[in-house]
Write an enzyme that holds these catalytic residues in place. Structure first.
Site, mmCIF file in Angstrom:
data_model
loop_
_atom_site.group_PDB
_atom_site.id
_atom_site.type_symbol
_atom_site.label_atom_id
_atom_site.label_comp_id
_atom_site.label_asym_id
_atom_site.label_seq_id
_atom_site.Cartn_x
_atom_site.Cartn_y
_atom_site.Cartn_z
ATOM 1 N N LYS A 123 0.864 -1.342 -0.209
ATOM 2 C CA LYS A 123 0.182 -0.151 -0.161
ATOM 3 C C LYS A 123 0.885 1.092 0.195
ATOM 4 O O LYS A 123 0.637 2.222 -0.741
ATOM 5 C CB LYS A 123 -0.922 0.019 1.202
ATOM 6 C CG LYS A 123 -2.051 1.100 1.446
ATOM 7 C CD LYS A 123 -2.368 1.634 2.428
ATOM 8 C CE LYS A 123 -1.425 2.414 3.120
ATOM 9 N NZ LYS A 123 -1.707 3.217 4.395
ATOM 10 N N ASP A 141 -6.153 1.012 1.337
ATOM 11 C CA ASP A 141 -6.160 1.027 2.844
ATOM 12 C C ASP A 141 -7.441 0.737 3.426
ATOM 13 O O ASP A 141 -8.417 0.130 2.600
ATOM 14 C CB ASP A 141 -5.914 2.834 3.329
ATOM 15 C CG ASP A 141 -7.144 3.682 2.869
ATOM 16 O OD1 ASP A 141 -8.005 3.227 2.184
ATOM 17 O OD2 ASP A 141 -6.946 4.703 3.440
#
Length: 211
Positions: A123, A141
């Site tokens: 991420k 997220d």
């Protein structure tokens, strides 16, 4: 679950675009290095708490060289207000060292290279690639993991599954800003508790899937 069709996905992102044509990260940064550090520090912390800490930190250490000179014990007082500050200090000093040793002090522009840095997962790497290098990647997220299936934009129960589904389904012309639009939507409208559906600009299209 029920997914949006391609025309509906187009409508969703056209509405986001009309409301906010140039969405930005809410983390404060001035260079690829400071963005990388800010994103590493933001794990399990709010952007506001990170910005409060990095305001004074980046005034004294905004390059890998300066960060390494600061050292872990010198860094900790700046970030002590952020959760997991000891492990994050270790990560920041470690990634600064590797940037200098392997990349000439520059932040690399590939996911594989970024992910060898301490504290940098998929991420975080995707955030840097998207925000700094404008690559059509999708950082997932907790907000995106929660709202993307709910809206009907993507299917999956893990960040990797949702990322793959979003990348496959969102037209590339929206990919530079898509994750910012979705993060902001999840943060301020489609909240986990008491979502503001009556104020939602895509409420008539959203599938309202129960995930």
């Amino acid at each position: 679950m029920e997914l949006l069709n391609q025309q509906e996905i187009e409508t969703v992102f056209e509405r986001f675009k009309s409301r906010n044509p140039e969405p930005k990260s809410e983390l404060n940064w001035t260079s690829p290095f400071t963005l990388l550090v800010a994103v590493v520090l933001s794990a399990q912390a709010t952007d506001k708490s990170v910005n409060n800490a990095t305001k004074s930190l980046f005034a004294v250490a905004d390059t890998p060289e300066k960060m390494l000179a600061l050292g872990e014990e010198g860094l900790i007082p700046y970030i002590k207000s952020i959760g997991l500050y000891r492990s994050k200090a270790s990560h920041v000093i470690g990634l600064s060292r590797i940037l200098l040793e392997k990349f000439g002090g520059e932040v690399p522009d590939s996911r594989e290279a970024l992910m060898i840095l301490p504290g940098v997962g998929r991420k975080t790497a995707n955030v840097v690639l998207n925000v700094v290098f404008h690559k059509p990647v999708m950082p997932v997220d907790t907000h995106l993991l929660r709202i993307s299936p709910k809206i009907g934009l993507a299917e999956g129960t893990t960040p990797e599954q949702v990322e793959s589904s979003l990348v496959a389904r969102i037209p590339e012309k929206y990919m530079e800003h898509a994750h910012h639009w979705l993060i902001l939507h999840g943060r301020y409208v489609c909240t986990a508790r008491n979502p503001r559906c009556k104020e939602c600009i895509i409420g008539d299209i959203c599938r309202h899937n129960e995930i």
